[in-house]
Design an enzyme around this catalytic site. Structure first.
Site, PDB file in Angstrom:
ATOM      1  N   CYS A  94       0.848  -1.195   0.000  1.00 23.14           N
ATOM      2  CA  CYS A  94       0.000   0.000   0.000  1.00 23.14           C
ATOM      3  C   CYS A  94       0.879   1.239   0.000  1.00 23.14           C
ATOM      4  O   CYS A  94       1.833   1.333   0.777  1.00 23.14           O
ATOM      5  CB  CYS A  94      -0.915  -0.009   1.222  1.00 23.14           C
ATOM      6  N   CYS A  97       1.049   4.596   3.444  1.00 18.06           N
ATOM      7  CA  CYS A  97       1.868   4.858   4.642  1.00 18.06           C
ATOM      8  C   CYS A  97       3.183   4.074   4.576  1.00 18.06           C
ATOM      9  O   CYS A  97       3.353   3.074   5.270  1.00 18.06           O
ATOM     10  CB  CYS A  97       1.096   4.508   5.907  1.00 18.06           C
ATOM     11  N   CYS A 175      -8.371   0.157   7.905  1.00 19.40           N
ATOM     12  CA  CYS A 175      -7.109   0.887   7.773  1.00 19.40           C
ATOM     13  C   CYS A 175      -6.657   1.402   9.134  1.00 19.40           C
ATOM     14  O   CYS A 175      -7.433   2.052   9.841  1.00 19.40           O
ATOM     15  CB  CYS A 175      -7.280   2.056   6.804  1.00 19.40           C
ATOM     16  N   GLN A 299      -8.240  20.064   8.295  1.00 11.23           N
ATOM     17  CA  GLN A 299      -7.062  19.229   8.491  1.00 11.23           C
ATOM     18  C   GLN A 299      -7.475  17.804   8.840  1.00 11.23           C
ATOM     19  O   GLN A 299      -8.377  17.592   9.662  1.00 11.23           O
ATOM     20  CB  GLN A 299      -6.186  19.796   9.613  1.00 11.23           C
ATOM     21  N   GLU A 349      -8.010  34.751   1.217  1.00  9.51           N
ATOM     22  CA  GLU A 349      -8.045  33.417   0.615  1.00  9.51           C
ATOM     23  C   GLU A 349      -8.586  33.534  -0.801  1.00  9.51           C
ATOM     24  O   GLU A 349      -9.542  34.267  -1.049  1.00  9.51           O
ATOM     25  CB  GLU A 349      -8.931  32.493   1.456  1.00  9.51           C
ATOM     26  N   ASN A 397       0.296  30.625   5.098  1.00 10.41           N
ATOM     27  CA  ASN A 397      -0.033  29.198   5.126  1.00 10.41           C
ATOM     28  C   ASN A 397      -0.397  28.745   3.715  1.00 10.41           C
ATOM     29  O   ASN A 397      -1.532  28.361   3.439  1.00 10.41           O
ATOM     30  CB  ASN A 397      -1.187  28.941   6.095  1.00 10.41           C
ATOM     31  N   CYS A 424       3.630  22.945   4.297  1.00  4.09           N
ATOM     32  CA  CYS A 424       3.508  21.491   4.162  1.00  4.09           C
ATOM     33  C   CYS A 424       4.572  20.928   3.227  1.00  4.09           C
ATOM     34  O   CYS A 424       4.520  19.754   2.869  1.00  4.09           O
ATOM     35  CB  CYS A 424       2.119  21.111   3.665  1.00  4.09           C
TER      36      CYS A 424
END
Length: 495
Positions: A94, A97, A175, A299, A349, A397, A424
């Site tokens: 998978c 992860c 999962c 999030q 935004e 951000n 990120c």
């Protein structure tokens, strides 16, 4: 992956390696995707399923002029960081992860190392302190949302994600990263598809109805939302499926049918039909409530988001007298968190729907010193300055691509005493911090935060302060920033 060595295997050697060949190599680092990095005949090899300090046997999956790609088929010498028993039986097959085979403290160390390697590429950031990675409150079952593909037939439905380098859907079952309520919803939907004979969409033939399942949960209320994405309205089949789901999992309070008849991999279409009286969930972070609609951005790790918001508030050092601008504010998470300690907060935004959600969240929390506006970040911050607004703090951000140079120039020209940058993507964060260094801002420290345990992704928060003024400080154009130091051929760093 077999850990026993097979003496009968014939290994490839020399520069004529081709796809399908088996090679042996030592792994020295991880790349930004969480794959091991080693060398074979002087060429970098990115190896799925391998960790630093391991020797592996791997099968080549791609042979390029500058890089080779492979999948580990056998660990000959395991790393001390490798878990004897990963938390998921699908580990290795998978893509969701890849670090689930690694001890969690080693994941945190690697994420700090990877962040620091990106920061140190720029001479202007040599004094910035990169702190130890803050762990997620939950290493498993932290995801509060899931977007899954529906495949197979109504007799044998499959709900999951695409297998690596394939259009075949792998059933994820239970999962370990999903909140347990999400796993219950997925199980009930699979049962309902069979019971209600819901036709599953086949992308090859264009036949069928149900394409995707989107699940969102509220940790505060313990309730869930299910979105059935279909190619057409067909109320009857989905109505019966929704009824079965709510009978099986009473915590599902919102059910939506979204119609997406377009081709391609965009999940949500433009039309929503609510099958329940309730149209949204409510979540809470640090005393601030948020409305979560089918299209709202939120999030995926609520506990990790709370850490980021609280760190931003702490580093902002607000006294109640400051004017704050939150650029790329989304649904207003950080802006609303800062409102209690600021004089006023302006959220900017580009996505109008997100601004509508931010305004709704401000009303929900009875916060009156926040305003939100949709539009171009550079233009709107310039308008604030032209209107005589003094900006004491700017929060950035941006998405993974980082900030446009024009936005950074406008921010620096506004002259805030502090900038807090939430990122990120470590590479674009380092690039933008270097640009801001040329515009008069020094990066004091960078805080990695593990928002996505078991994956290579890492969030970072950077604190910048305005340097003592020099005559030429703010006249330096963004394009004149220092060049990054020569980087290694291999991306990433060792654990």
């Amino acid at each position: 992956m077999n850990k026993k060595r097979s003496p009968k295997t014939v290994l490839a050697a020399g520069p004529s390696s081709k796809r399908g060949d088996l090679i042996e190599l030592a792994v020295t680092a991880l790349d930004e995707d969480g794959n091991g990095i080693g060398t074979h005949d002087g060429t970098n090899v990115h190896v799925i399923g391998a960790l630093p300090d391991e020797r592996v046997r791997a099968r080549l999956t791609h042979v390029g002029k500058r890089h080779l790609h492979a999948e580990a088929v056998e660990v000959l010498t395991p790393s001390r960081a490798r878990l004897a028993q990963p938390s998921c039986k699908r580990a290795g097959s998978c893509d969701g992860c890849p670090l689930i085979v690694m001890h969690y403290p080693d994941q945190l160390n690697w994420k700090r190392t990877f962040t620091e390697r990106q920061i140190r590429r720029y001479q202007t950031l040599g004094a910035a302190e990169v702190l130890a990675t803050l762990p997620s409150p939950n290493q498993l079952h932290y995801r509060n949302s899931a977007k899954l593909v529906v495949s197979g037939t109504f007799r044998r439905p499959v709900i999951g994600i695409y297998r690596r380098n394939s259009h075949q859907v792998m059933d994820i079952g239970t999962c370990p990263l999903h909140h347990p309520l999400i796993n219950r919803v997925v199980t009930a939907v699979k049962e309902g598809i069979a019971k209600c004979k819901v036709q599953v969409y086949n992308p090859r033939t264009g036949s069928g109805l149900l394409r995707y399942l989107v699940v969102r949960i509220s940790e505060r209320t313990g309730t869930a939302m299910a979105v059935f994405v279909t190619v057409e309205r067909n109320y009857n089949e989905i109505h019966h499926l929704a009824k079965h789901l709510q009978q099986s999992v009473p915590q599902v309070e919102v059910v939506v049918q979204n119609v997406n008849s377009s081709e391609g991999n965009v999940i949500l279409g433009q039309r929503d039909y609510f099958l329940t009286r309730q149209h949204a969930l409510t979540e809470e972070l640090g005393g601030i409530r948020f409305t979560i609609s089918p299209r709202s951005f939120f999030q995926v790790n609520s506990g990790g988001a709370r850490i980021i918001y609280e760190t931003v508030r702490q580093w902002s050092s607000l006294t109640g007298k400051e004017s704050v601008v939150d650029l790329y504010c989304g649904i207003g998470g950080i802006a609303l968190f800062l409102a209690g300690t600021a004089r006023e907060v302006h959220g900017i935004e580009v996505v109008e729907a997100a601004v509508n959600d931010a305004e709704s969240n401000a009303r929900l929390n009875r916060i009156h010193n926040c305003s939100f506006e949709a539009g171009d970040a550079a233009e709107l911050i310039e308008e604030l300055v032209e209107e005589g607004e003094r900006l004491d703090l700017v929060v950035l951000n941006p998405p993974r691509k980082g900030c446009d140079a024009g936005v950074l120039n406008k921010v620096a020209a506004a002259g805030p005493a502090r900038i807090v940058y939430v990122s990120c993507a470590p590479a674009t964060l380092a690039r933008d911090l270097d640009i801001l260094a040329g515009l008069g801002y020094a990066t004091l420290r960078v805080q990695p935060v593990d928002m996505f345990p078991q994956t290579p992704h890492v969030e970072n928060i950077a604190l910048l302060v305005k340097k003592l003024p020099r005559n030429d400080r703010l006249e330096s154009p963004a394009k004149e920033r220092s060049r990054p130091r020569a980087s290694h051929k291999a991306k990433g760093g060792a654990v």
